[in-house]
Write a protein that holds these residues in place. Structure first.
Motif, PDB file in Angstrom:
ATOM      1  N   ILE A 141       1.153  -0.791  -0.072  1.00 17.69           N
ATOM      2  CA  ILE A 141       0.293   0.046  -0.326  1.00 17.69           C
ATOM      3  C   ILE A 141       0.948   1.437  -0.045  1.00 17.69           C
ATOM      4  O   ILE A 141       1.400   1.833   1.136  1.00 17.69           O
ATOM      5  N   LYS A 142       0.917   1.801  -1.081  1.00 22.57           N
ATOM      6  CA  LYS A 142       1.868   2.427  -1.109  1.00 22.57           C
ATOM      7  C   LYS A 142       1.232   4.210  -1.910  1.00 22.57           C
ATOM      8  O   LYS A 142       1.170   5.135  -1.327  1.00 22.57           O
ATOM      9  N   ARG A 143       0.731   3.503  -2.877  1.00 19.34           N
ATOM     10  CA  ARG A 143      -0.264   5.024  -3.764  1.00 19.34           C
ATOM     11  C   ARG A 143      -2.089   4.870  -3.441  1.00 19.34           C
ATOM     12  O   ARG A 143      -2.254   3.755  -4.060  1.00 19.34           O
ATOM     13  N   VAL A 144      -2.240   5.535  -2.901  1.00 18.38           N
ATOM     14  CA  VAL A 144      -4.115   5.389  -2.060  1.00 18.38           C
ATOM     15  C   VAL A 144      -5.048   6.764  -3.164  1.00 18.38           C
ATOM     16  O   VAL A 144      -4.470   7.318  -3.039  1.00 18.38           O
ATOM     17  N   LEU A 145      -6.139   6.447  -3.991  1.00 17.32           N
ATOM     18  CA  LEU A 145      -6.511   7.403  -4.179  1.00 17.32           C
ATOM     19  C   LEU A 145      -8.354   7.532  -2.974  1.00 17.32           C
ATOM     20  O   LEU A 145      -8.173   7.107  -2.701  1.00 17.32           O
ATOM     21  N   VAL A 146      -7.962   8.217  -2.944  1.00 17.65           N
ATOM     22  CA  VAL A 146      -9.335   9.250  -2.528  1.00 17.65           C
ATOM     23  C   VAL A 146      -9.764   9.693  -2.999  1.00 17.65           C
ATOM     24  O   VAL A 146      -9.669  11.338  -3.269  1.00 17.65           O
ATOM     25  N   ALA A 147     -11.766   9.740  -2.808  1.00 20.97           N
ATOM     26  CA  ALA A 147     -12.479  10.284  -3.968  1.00 20.97           C
ATOM     27  C   ALA A 147     -12.777  10.960  -2.402  1.00 20.97           C
ATOM     28  O   ALA A 147     -13.560  10.977  -1.370  1.00 20.97           O
ATOM     29  N   LEU A 148     -13.499  12.800  -3.504  1.00 17.89           N
ATOM     30  CA  LEU A 148     -13.462  13.512  -2.063  1.00 17.89           C
ATOM     31  C   LEU A 148     -14.446  14.356  -2.611  1.00 17.89           C
ATOM     32  O   LEU A 148     -14.516  14.999  -4.028  1.00 17.89           O
ATOM     33  N   ASP A 149     -15.129  14.851  -1.717  1.00 17.06           N
ATOM     34  CA  ASP A 149     -16.841  16.300  -2.025  1.00 17.06           C
ATOM     35  C   ASP A 149     -16.767  16.615  -0.759  1.00 17.06           C
ATOM     36  O   ASP A 149     -15.338  16.655   0.006  1.00 17.06           O
ATOM     37  N   GLU A 172       2.102   7.765  -1.740  1.00 16.03           N
ATOM     38  CA  GLU A 172       1.201   9.126  -2.418  1.00 16.03           C
ATOM     39  C   GLU A 172      -0.255   9.164  -1.990  1.00 16.03           C
ATOM     40  O   GLU A 172      -0.706   7.882  -2.184  1.00 16.03           O
ATOM     41  N   LEU A 173      -1.037  10.041  -1.993  1.00 18.63           N
ATOM     42  CA  LEU A 173      -2.469  10.306  -2.266  1.00 18.63           C
ATOM     43  C   LEU A 173      -2.489  10.517  -2.840  1.00 18.63           C
ATOM     44  O   LEU A 173      -1.907  12.085  -3.950  1.00 18.63           O
ATOM     45  N   VAL A 174      -3.428  10.430  -3.994  1.00 18.00           N
ATOM     46  CA  VAL A 174      -3.974  10.660  -4.772  1.00 18.00           C
ATOM     47  C   VAL A 174      -5.496  11.458  -5.163  1.00 18.00           C
ATOM     48  O   VAL A 174      -6.441  10.379  -4.317  1.00 18.00           O
ATOM     49  N   PHE A 175      -5.805  12.541  -5.217  1.00 21.62           N
ATOM     50  CA  PHE A 175      -7.267  13.036  -4.441  1.00 21.62           C
ATOM     51  C   PHE A 175      -7.830  13.318  -5.794  1.00 21.62           C
ATOM     52  O   PHE A 175      -6.970  14.720  -6.338  1.00 21.62           O
ATOM     53  N   VAL A 176      -9.074  13.374  -5.375  1.00 24.24           N
ATOM     54  CA  VAL A 176      -9.997  13.367  -6.734  1.00 24.24           C
ATOM     55  C   VAL A 176     -11.398  13.963  -6.260  1.00 24.24           C
ATOM     56  O   VAL A 176     -11.665  12.933  -5.620  1.00 24.24           O
ATOM     57  N   HIS A 177     -11.528  14.427  -6.967  1.00 27.11           N
ATOM     58  CA  HIS A 177     -12.510  15.874  -5.953  1.00 27.11           C
ATOM     59  C   HIS A 177     -13.745  15.333  -7.205  1.00 27.11           C
ATOM     60  O   HIS A 177     -13.530  15.562  -8.789  1.00 27.11           O
ATOM     61  N   THR A 178     -14.938  15.179  -7.026  1.00 29.65           N
ATOM     62  CA  THR A 178     -15.357  14.193  -7.896  1.00 29.65           C
ATOM     63  C   THR A 178     -16.693  14.557  -8.324  1.00 29.65           C
ATOM     64  O   THR A 178     -18.071  14.553  -8.031  1.00 29.65           O
TER      65      THR A 178
END
Length: 285
Positions: A141-149, A172-178
């Motif tokens: 678990i190195k790269r985690v995608l987080v879906a955000l609103d 690394e965190l990948v922030f996704v603005h949904t």
């Protein structure tokens, strides 16, 4: 912090491999783990003794394979329907996370094929980590995608993602603005100043606070499809997404119709994501 974990044992496979990957994370190493093995009820009492003995042996072998510190793990053998037992034990122990395998079924297909993970997803208010049986490989678990609103659920997802990655070197965190109706193109959104975005700005601040690497993405088009595409394109190891419980208190024992028919964002992602999915929960009243 996730203090108690319930691992629904289904034998060797991706779920065990995923748990081993989680054990590399300092926060998970501090958690108490219950490994649950469910014995289906038998009509013939004469066969129950041997079945229990076999299940106890399988449970011991599972714990041995997982390599959990003995003081941190509790084996549990229960008789009954796995769908009901997992939900009941999770509530009894007040766990902060349920980990279980999934066939990636959704809607009526999952109901007709008696999917345990679909049932638990429907009726439990606990956070869940769902791991598909054979559709992808499990990596550290190195790269985690987080879906955000802008929801409270999104804030909980961010907190969980920070807790998981804050002590992992090179994470690394990948922030996704949904956003479903993004006016700009994806490229323009990525190049825009994310610190002015009311959703991304707090996430960036938290990542900087804990010195976690991050990137920001605003998906164009349908959020569910783009989230899954991004998880694939960026080789994400874990996807964190809020899964709100919209049912009123009087209906807590009934299925959520949106989930039942696969109409929710969280249902789409858990079925189609190319990586394990952690669904955070904040039950509504």
């Amino acid at each position: 912090m996730i203090e108690k974990i319930l691992l629904a044992s289904s034998g060797p496979g991706n779920t065990e491999t995923m748990f081993k990957a989680l054990l590399e994370i300092p926060m998970i190493q501090r958690s108490q783990v219950t490994v649950l093995k469910v014995v289906p009820p038998k009509l013939m009492a004469s066969t129950m003794g041997s079945q229990i003995a076999d299940s106890e042996q399988q449970l011991a072998e599972t714990i041995s394979r997982l390599g959990i510190e003995s003081s941190k793990v509790t084996p549990m053998l229960r008789e009954g329907d796995p769908k009901d037992v997992v939900c009941k034990v999770a509530d009894e122990l007040d766990v902060g996370l349920i980990i279980m395998g999934s066939r990636g079924l959704g809607g009526l297909k999952a109901i007709f094929k008696n999917s345990v993970s679909q049932y638990v997803f429907q009726l439990s208010s606990r956070p869940m980590l769902l791991v598909k049986d054979e559709l992808y490989s499990i990596r550290p678990i190195k790269r985690v995608l987080v879906a955000l609103d802008e929801s409270d659920m999104s804030k909980e997802s961010l907190k969980v993602a920070i807790d998981l990655t804050r002590d992992v070197k090179g994470s690394e965190l990948v922030f996704v603005h949904t956003l479903s109706n993004l006016r700009n193109s994806v490229a323009e959104a990525i190049n825009a100043n994310p610190s002015t975005d009311p959703v991304l700005a707090p996430a960036i601040a938290e990542a900087k606070r804990y010195r976690i690497n991050y990137r920001c993405v605003a998906p164009e088009g349908k959020p569910g499809e783009r989230i899954c595409q991004l998880a694939d394109e960026l080789s994400v190891n874990l996807l964190v997404l809020g899964s709100p419980d919209r049912r009123p208190s009087i209906a807590k024992g009934l299925p959520d119709i949106d989930r039942l028919l696969g109409g929710s964002l969280s249902d789409y992602v858990r079925i189609n994501a190319p990586c394990p999915v952690l669904l955070t929960r904040i039950a509504s009243n």
